[in-house]
Design an enzyme around this catalytic site. Structure first.
Site, PDB file in Angstrom:
ATOM      1  N   CYS A   1       0.840  -1.211   0.000  1.00  0.00           N
ATOM      2  CA  CYS A   1       0.000   0.000   0.000  1.00  0.00           C
ATOM      3  C   CYS A   1       0.873   1.258   0.000  1.00  0.00           C
ATOM      4  CB  CYS A   1      -0.924  -0.022   1.217  1.00  0.00           C
ATOM      5  SG  CYS A   1      -1.832   1.513   1.490  1.00  0.00           S
TER       6      CYS A   1
ATOM      7  N   CYS B   1      -0.136   3.973   2.506  1.00  0.00           N
ATOM      8  CA  CYS B   1       0.230   3.563   3.869  1.00  0.00           C
ATOM      9  C   CYS B   1       1.665   3.986   4.176  1.00  0.00           C
ATOM     10  CB  CYS B   1       0.097   2.047   4.037  1.00  0.00           C
ATOM     11  SG  CYS B   1      -1.569   1.406   3.809  1.00  0.00           S
TER      12      CYS B   1
END
Length: 302
Positions: free
Chosen positions: A36, A39
């Site tokens: 991700c 993230c």
């Protein structure tokens, strides 16, 4: 009741790392995954704010959704990053919309005014102590000061011996100093959990690039081989790796982009995967990465 052994283990770990601390602290609970990109951009913000608010009783806990699917399911996580504020075992706020430090601090200030959170003690936070060392070490690494960076990362590990960013910096500094075998030995000594940390995944990418280094005459031979066999994708990727190891990242990217443009599906997209690994290794915020990603997008979507 009715939980599998793995689920029971996940619940116990969650209780230890999140529920118990949240009895008197405010836990910032971050659901993330290695793949991700957002993230990875949010992580430094969360770590900094948690360190800044440690004396006000705020701590950070992270849950990898790929490794803890059961816990993620209990919180009905549909997308990541997802971030909650947890107090006394219960979510008290959804922090997911806060993607910048000012947004996050504003939300935390509002929450802390309403909850009887126990303020932290005056014991120095190791993460806060080593943050300046890590920042300076990374700056030195970016500008050819690997030996000085090595010393700073050693100092950081003296304060926080298992800090992933400090370990990553040490490994990358050693590789830049030509001590790849020593760096690899340090990486190999880490646990699987440590190796899965984003900072150490980056360090491993550096080691894999360093392992592709060849002598100048071998590099020239690779260039000749690719020139005479332009459809040999394996040889072209080998050349890209050797170029990257020699510090010629523009040339390395050009070889990988050429392979992607010619046949992006070759070997399950090996050229694209290698280029993305290089992006992650250098850092997604790096201007060179941004420019090269635009070239990749033009090939894939142009």
């Amino acid at each position: 009741m009715g939980l599998t052994t793995e689920e029971q283990k996940a619940v116990e770990q969650f209780r230890e790392q999140v529920v118990t601390p949240s009895m008197d602290k405010l836990v910032i609970l971050d659901f993330w995954a290695e793949w991700c990109g957002p993230c990875k951009q949010l992580t430094p913000v969360l770590e900094k704010v948690a360190a800044d608010y440690a004396d006000r009783g705020v701590v950070l806990a992270k849950v990898n959704v790929d490794e803890n699917k059961f816990i993620a399911a209990q919180f009905q996580v549909r997308s990541i990053p997802t971030v909650y504020a947890i107090f006394q075992g219960q979510p008290v706020a959804d922090l997911t919309p806060a993607r910048t430090e000012p947004q996050l601090t504003q939300m935390l200030d509002q929450i802390l005014e309403k909850l009887p959170v126990t303020r932290g003690d005056t014991t120095p936070d190791p993460a806060a102590q080593i943050a300046p060392l890590l920042d300076a070490g990374e700056e030195l690494l970016d500008h050819g000061g690997e030996e000085q960076a090595y010393g700073l990362f050693i100092d950081a590990l003296g304060i926080a011996p298992e800090h992933p960013a400090a370990l990553s910096g040490l490994i990358r500094a050693l590789a830049a100093m030509g001590r790849a075998e020593e760096a690899q030995a340090i990486f190999d000594s880490l646990t699987d959990e440590q190796k899965s940390d984003a900072a150490l995944v980056r360090a491993n990418s550096v080691l894999s690039i360093a392992a592709a280094a060849v002598a100048p005459d071998e590099l020239e031979a690779l260039k000749t081989a690719v020139a005479t066999q332009p459809d040999d994708h394996a040889k072209r990727i080998e050349l890209a790796n050797a170029l990257m190891a020699a510090g010629f990242r523009d040339e390395a990217a050009d070889e990988l982009l050429h392979s992607i443009a010619a046949d992006r599906t070759w070997n399950d997209g090996a050229a694209k995967a290698r280029l993305l690994e290089i992006f992650a290794m250098i850092g997604l915020e790096d201007p060179w990465v941004s420019a090269t990603r635009r070239k990749l997008s033009a090939i894939l979507f142009g």
